[in-house]
Scaffold this motif. Structure first.
Motif, short mmCIF file in Angstrom:
data_model
loop_
_atom_site.label_atom_id
_atom_site.label_comp_id
_atom_site.label_asym_id
_atom_site.label_seq_id
_atom_site.Cartn_x
_atom_site.Cartn_y
_atom_site.Cartn_z
N LYS A 220 0.83 -1.21 0.00
CA LYS A 220 0.00 0.00 0.00
C LYS A 220 0.86 1.25 0.00
O LYS A 220 0.62 2.21 -0.75
N GLN A 221 1.90 1.26 0.83
CA GLN A 221 2.78 2.42 0.92
C GLN A 221 3.55 2.63 -0.38
O GLN A 221 3.75 3.76 -0.82
N LYS A 222 3.95 1.54 -1.01
CA LYS A 222 4.77 1.62 -2.21
C LYS A 222 3.96 1.90 -3.47
O LYS A 222 4.35 2.69 -4.32
N SER A 223 2.77 1.24 -3.58
CA SER A 223 2.01 1.32 -4.84
C SER A 223 0.62 1.91 -4.68
O SER A 223 -0.12 2.03 -5.66
N GLY A 224 0.22 2.25 -3.47
CA GLY A 224 -1.09 2.83 -3.25
C GLY A 224 -2.13 1.79 -2.86
O GLY A 224 -1.99 0.60 -3.17
N ALA A 225 -3.20 2.24 -2.19
CA ALA A 225 -4.26 1.32 -1.73
C ALA A 225 -4.91 0.60 -2.90
O ALA A 225 -5.33 -0.56 -2.79
N GLY A 226 -4.99 1.28 -4.06
CA GLY A 226 -5.64 0.69 -5.22
C GLY A 226 -4.87 -0.44 -5.85
O GLY A 226 -5.36 -1.06 -6.80
N SER A 227 -3.68 -0.75 -5.34
CA SER A 227 -2.90 -1.86 -5.87
C SER A 227 -3.23 -3.17 -5.15
O SER A 227 -2.62 -4.20 -5.43
N ILE A 228 -4.18 -3.10 -4.23
CA ILE A 228 -4.60 -4.28 -3.47
C ILE A 228 -6.06 -4.58 -3.78
O ILE A 228 -6.88 -3.67 -3.90
N ALA A 229 -6.38 -5.86 -3.93
CA ALA A 229 -7.76 -6.29 -4.23
C ALA A 229 -8.12 -7.48 -3.36
O ALA A 229 -7.24 -8.15 -2.79
N ALA A 230 -9.42 -7.73 -3.26
CA ALA A 230 -9.89 -8.85 -2.44
C ALA A 230 -11.04 -9.56 -3.13
O ALA A 230 -11.84 -8.94 -3.84
N LEU A 231 -11.11 -10.86 -2.89
CA LEU A 231 -12.25 -11.67 -3.32
C LEU A 231 -12.89 -12.27 -2.08
O LEU A 231 -12.22 -12.98 -1.31
N GLY A 232 -14.17 -11.98 -1.86
CA GLY A 232 -14.90 -12.57 -0.76
C GLY A 232 -15.50 -13.90 -1.18
O GLY A 232 -15.21 -14.43 -2.25
N SER A 233 -16.36 -14.43 -0.32
CA SER A 233 -16.84 -15.80 -0.55
C SER A 233 -18.34 -15.92 -0.42
O SER A 233 -18.94 -15.41 0.55
N THR A 234 -18.95 -16.60 -1.38
CA THR A 234 -20.37 -16.93 -1.30
C THR A 234 -20.60 -18.16 -0.43
O THR A 234 -21.74 -18.61 -0.29
N ARG A 235 -19.53 -18.71 0.15
CA ARG A 235 -19.63 -19.81 1.11
C ARG A 235 -19.54 -19.32 2.54
O ARG A 235 -20.07 -19.93 3.45
#
Length: 813
Positions: free
Chosen positions: A314-329
């Motif tokens: 985050k510090q190096k590339s910004g918050a937008g460089s991180i993503a998440a996948l949640g779960s329908t389980r």
């Protein structure tokens, strides 16, 4: 009404009621064996005999209708002696191996013998099979030792319950009586191969030990088991079940005929697919990749490393460089925490789940037309529909229990069924009309049906005028979709298109259900809009037995969306661009939130390929197996600087991770799921988490703290739900005490709100619903270059079912 007397008690009854039914209502116990509440009357065992006057005659109370001025004695000497004689005739040929019988403690024959007081046999008989332990498997091959169902014909009392449930409830008819007289036995027709769904209904309803589950045989006696009410973690039906454990070991799944949407019915996955919980292949400790290999580590090291790497990127590339996948389980609470972690603690807008990949087109169409991306009606009111239209769902495979509801409505004659599928399905055998369009031409077919609705005056003009907009534009479009024009495109004969329009248009109300196979197509959103148009034109919205209902393929597809595990919606389907909604969350979460929508799953992986996304957090999803182009997904994940996977098993996706965090199953934690009809239901912890594993909600809290975010110290998922109720307007009246019984259907906007089984009774959020004029789009030149069409089937990665030995044995995985 009929007036009668039972054991000196005067009663009033309906003419269609049986003596047994009235006796039960009065609290009078009459012993039974062949009777079951979910089955039709049979009257074979003669254990329920009662004495009736006038005439001093004995009748079977389960099949005898009440008459005016009838006098019934359930406890007379004549009735008692007759019951005892009939019972002893059954016991005469029943093996006396109660000490080792799997049904011990639950055997209805044993209970009846105790009730009647039979201590010995006054008759002698012989067993059908000389060897009383010579059990036979019930499987596709009668000698296949892999079967999960075992039968012992010595114990069969010929009550026909198993056969009747297979015919009357399942609508399969895989078994029946074979042979005659003394040699009569239950089995497949004429010894043929068994065409069975292995739902286990026959085992569950058997009153004795003639049919048993090998999955849990000899693991515990009935009185040793602790039963915990929960919800199935497979499809979107949301069936209520009970987790049975013996000293912390999950032994079997049971159900209750009076509880839940399923009313005691379960499919093969729900009944037998639980053993993934105790699979030896479960992850038992966090893993860290070093020099290309995994090593087990402590939770402290794994959590610290995860947080440190995320902060670094985050510090190096910004918050937008991180993503998440949640779960329908995973639970509502866990999906809520993950999207909160991403938006508030990290500051990224890029999050999604398989719900977005699978149901996004349907959600878009439902929201555009009605205002909310959810089913309009309840499964329980399907029987009120005069016509039920099922489209691209393969419902008996993907949602078996909802399939049972439809079959029951058709068999009772209350509903007529239209099935629209690109291929043959078992439900088609129950349909009054089956349409099989060429894949990808559904929009043209549905527009053709809508054309006939207009031409033949089958629309509800008052409803259209008062509650919809866009009618004139749609009317103009539909002129180009006559039945003959639709036939040329779809391949469905014009006469069938007319018949479908008449069958649907003349019914009031009429229900529509569709599966993910429809919304996943190239014109999926348009096809759903065309279905919605039909419902609106005929005024079938806002009424019980009507509506348009998407069938969610996984247990918490609906809930994950409700929680805001979507790139463009906050919890409660509040657009990310809505400044007021963001402000409420920022005040509660004490963090600045992204102001614009993020990328969906497809966009996330595209950004990974381009180097814009540097890190991903994946909870309970397996995109390598579930998403399109698995080789590309695998290659993209390999490009990430840092990948965290939180799961039960070392899945194909987890094998590529830098850190793997072992979560727990639905049997090891508390929480809620929201099913396909918007019903929020509790799951309850039955057994302790596997040693070395941590509940997913606790993992997310620990990571949040290590990221430096002021994550509240929730002590239970109940507290998380309390927070959800503060920010999701549709869950505002939800708390755990209110979910103790059958759950509640959102919107539930206050603690005294009973919920909403039917949406839009009072109107639509925007004032009027939108009729959307959608055109059929022919295949492009590029698409025509390929000679084959592939249609979507079941949407699963097998992360649970592939680790269930029982499901693998019956080839359900």
């Amino acid at each position: 009404m009929v007036n009668l007397v039972i054991d000196g008690i005067r009663a009033e009854a309906q003419e269609h009621e049986t003596i047994l039914g009235v006796a039960k209502r009065l609290g009078i116990t009459v012993p039974t064996l062949c009777y079951h509440a979910k089955l039709g009357a049979f009257g074979a065992c003669r254990i329920c005999l009662v004495e009736v006057q006038p005439g001093n005659r004995l009748v079977a109370s389960c099949i005898t209708k009440v008459l005016n001025n009838m006098v019934v004695k359930s406890d007379s000497r004549m009735a008692a002696d007759a019951r005892k004689t009939n019972l002893e005739l059954l016991l005469a040929r029943h093996p006396p191996d109660c000490l080792v019988c799997e049904k011990g403690g639950e055997c209805e024959l044993q209970n009846v013998a105790f009730h009647i007081g039979s201590r010995g046999l006054s008759a002698e008989g012989k067993n059908r099979i000389v060897d009383i332990f010579g059990v036979q498997p019930l499987d596709v091959s009668i000698n296949d030792t892999r079967t999960i169902i075992e039968r012992d014909l010595n114990k069969c009392i010929l009550c026909k319950r198993c056969i009747r449930v297979c015919h009357e409830v399942q609508g399969v008819g895989a078994i029946n009586f074979a042979k005659r007289g003394y040699k009569m036995e239950m089995g497949a027709f004429f010894g043929r191969a068994l065409d069975c769904e292995f739902c286990g209904q026959c085992v569950d309803i058997c009153p004795v030990g003639a049919l048993v589950n090998k999955v849990n045989k000899y693991k515990a006696r009935a009185w040793q088991l602790t039963r915990t009410k929960s919800v199935c973690s497979y499809c979107g039906c949301g069936c209520t079940l009970f987790l049975n454990d013996n000293n912390g070991f999950l032994t079997k799944i049971s159900s209750n005929n009076a509880v839940g949407l399923n009313q005691g019915n379960l499919c093969a996955r729900g009944r037998y697919g639980f053993d993934f919980v105790t699979s030896p292949e479960r992850l038992k400790a966090p893993l860290i990749r070093e020099n290309g290999k995994f090593r087990e580590t402590s939770w402290e090291e794994a959590l610290n490393l995860t947080a440190a790497k995320l902060k670094e990127i985050k510090q190096k590339s910004g918050a937008g460089s991180i993503a998440a996948l949640g779960s329908t389980r995973c639970t509502n609470e866990e999906n809520y925490l993950l999207q909160k972690l991403m938006r508030a603690a990290i500051g990224t807008p890029h999050l999604d789940s398989s719900a977005g990949l699978e149901h996004a087109p349907a959600m878009k169409s439902l929201a555009a037309a009605f205002g909310l991306p959810a089913a309009t009606n309840s499964i329980a009111d399907l029987h009120q529909a005069e016509t039920i239209l099922v489209m691209e769902a393969n419902i008996t495979v993907n949602h078996p229990i909802i399939g049972l509801k439809i079959k029951a409505a058709v068999r009772k004659g209350t509903s007529r069924l239209i099935v629209i599928e690109t291929g043959p399905t078992k439900l088609g055998a129950f349909a009054a009309l089956t349409l099989q369009p060429q894949a990808g031409t559904e929009v043209a077919l549905l527009n053709g049906i809508a054309h006939v609705l207009l031409e033949e005056g089958l629309i509800d003009q008052n409803f259209v005028a008062a509650k919809t907009e866009g009618f004139e534009k749609l009317k103009t479009l539909l002129r180009d979709y006559s039945p003959h024009d639709a036939e040329k495109i779809s391949g469905v004969p014009a006469e069938k298109i007319k018949a479908a329009a008449q069958l649907y248009g003349q019914a009031k109300p009429a229900a529509i259900l569709f599966g993910a196979q429809l919304s996943q197509q190239a014109q999926g959103a348009d096809a759903v809009s065309a279905l919605i148009n039909m419902a609106l034109l005929c005024g079938n919205i806002g009424v019980a037995g009507g509506g348009v209902n998407p069938l969610r393929t996984q247990n918490n597809v609906q809930g994950s969306g409700d929680m805001g595990m979507l790139p463009d919606y906050l919890p409660g389907y509040q657009p990310v661009s809505n400044q007021n909604a963001r402000q409420v969350l920022e005040n509660l979460w004490e963090a600045k939130l992204p102001e614009s929508a993020g990328w969906n799953m497809e966009g996330i992986f595209s950004a990974v390929e381009k180097g814009s996304i540097r890190a991903m957090y994946i909870m309970g999803e397996n995109p390598v197996m579930a998403a399109p182009y698995p080789d590309k997904i695998r290659a993209d994940l390999g490009k990430l600087e840092f990948l965290v996977v939180q799961d039960l098993f070392l899945s194909e996706t987890a094998q590529l991770a830098d850190v793997v965090l072992p979560g727990v199953s639905f049997a090891e934690k508390d929480g809620t799921f929201t099913n396909t009809e918007r019903r929020i239901q509790r799951i309850r912890q039955s057994i302790a988490p596997l040693e070395g594993c941590m509940p997913d909600w606790q993992i997310l809290i620990e990571i949040g703290k290590r990221l430096g975010y002021n994550m509240p110290s929730y002590h239970s998922p109940s507290q998380i739900m309390d927070e959800i109720a503060k920010i999701n307007p549709y869950y505002a009246g939800i708390n755990y005490p209110r979910l103790e019984n059958e759950g509640l259907q959102w919107p539930c906007k206050a603690v005294d709100d009973p919920g909403a089984p039917v949406l839009y009774r009072e109107g639509f959020p925007a004032g009027k619903a939108r009729l959307l004029a959608v055109k059929y789009r022919a295949a492009s030149v590029e698409e025509k270059a390929y000679p084959y069409l592939v249609t979507a089937g079941k949407y699963h990665s097998g992360t649970m079912s592939r680790f269930s030995r029982a499901l693998l044995e019956i080839r359900m995985a």
